[in-house]
Design an enzyme around this catalytic site. Sequence first.
Site, PDB file in Angstrom:
ATOM      1  N   LYS A  72      -6.219 -14.508 -19.443  1.00 33.10           N
ATOM      2  CA  LYS A  72      -6.137 -14.214 -18.002  1.00 33.10           C
ATOM      3  C   LYS A  72      -4.771 -13.616 -17.662  1.00 33.10           C
ATOM      4  CE  LYS A  72      -9.619 -17.647 -16.974  1.00 33.10           C
ATOM      5  NZ  LYS A  72      -9.974 -19.027 -16.616  1.00 33.10           N
ATOM      6  N   GLN A 116      -6.885 -24.176 -14.462  1.00 29.17           N
ATOM      7  CA  GLN A 116      -7.842 -24.099 -15.566  1.00 29.17           C
ATOM      8  C   GLN A 116      -8.560 -25.433 -15.758  1.00 29.17           C
ATOM      9  OE1 GLN A 116      -8.620 -21.308 -17.142  1.00 29.17           O
ATOM     10  NE2 GLN A 116      -9.986 -22.209 -18.658  1.00 29.17           N
ATOM     11  N   ASP A 139     -10.879 -18.243  -7.942  1.00 32.83           N
ATOM     12  CA  ASP A 139     -11.977 -18.768  -8.770  1.00 32.83           C
ATOM     13  C   ASP A 139     -13.252 -18.951  -7.941  1.00 32.83           C
ATOM     14  OD1 ASP A 139     -11.850 -19.301 -11.506  1.00 32.83           O
ATOM     15  OD2 ASP A 139     -10.610 -21.101 -11.233  1.00 32.83           O
TER      16      ASP A 139
END
Length: 319
Positions: A72, A116, A139
């Site tokens: 990422k 995460q 997200d």
Amino acid sequence: MNDTLTPPDASGLRTSPDGGGMIIDGKLISQGVLDATAAGAAKLVADAGITPGLAVVLVGEDPASQVYVGAKGKAAKSCGFHSVQHTLPASAAQADVLALVQQLNADPAIHGILVQLPLPQHIHAAEILEAISPAKDVDGFHPVNAGLIAIGEMARAFAPCTPAGALILIDRAAQALGLDLAGLEAVVVGRSNIVGKPMAQLLLARNCTVTIAHSRTRDLPGVVARADILVAAVGRPEMIHGDWIKPGAIVIDVGINRVPAEGLNAQGKPRTRLVGDVAFASAQRRAGAITPVPGGAGPMTIAMLMANTLQSARRSSQS
Ligand code: GUN
């Protein structure tokens, strides 16, 4: 990806010399999203002096999470973003993670915050995700964003990256097959909050007739056989058989499952390979278009994270 396939055209679909459905090249299509995001970021810098900023938070040392977080950060840099990674020890307390999220919420250089998952067992993940400002929740996991998606306010929301990426692949396939999504039967197999449910909402917003199937669904083969669009997101290797697929269907396989393969690798360990939730070879023979695993839906997730971060930075310039 099979090298004997014809090169993809601009739409990112390939035909197979053996016949059957077109193969949807998610790597190529995701690169197009990344290129467009990099161009959009450069324009935002030039026009408004704003560099999109993405902060990724990793708690602990899970090796798979380290790989994802690294990928990422790399993608963010490739798009010209300001990219930061915060790594906290596995022993970090709930309050430590919350304090970091609050600090990032208040940082004007950061437009996207990603914590995460999975988090260590002692951390209450829902509380952490709900502490992220919905405006920076690239997200798309915050209940405010889930709610906006559920009421069809897509333009104000962040859609979770995997279903948002899958929808782009569906659009490309539908275009190549000359189909209009409105009125098509879409079946989503899997009811998770981050893939199945938002995928169903996105397809509903495009006027598909949507069914969510799951582990307790009776007659799964019969439900799958109705699907003009099938999205498989159950995490069970090859559980969807090729002969269940409706001829001509668009098949998006979100599953990534590691299974034993024949023989030993260079280190003398048993080989493994990645397969999806759909039995690819038999499904490809019936489908109109299908994603491979790997190289299908997977690469779209990170690309959509970058697209969401750019979107957040653009919104910050308008408020
Ligand atoms: N862990 C595995 N996939 C994801 C993802 O898309 N977002 C976050 N935050 N964690 C993940």
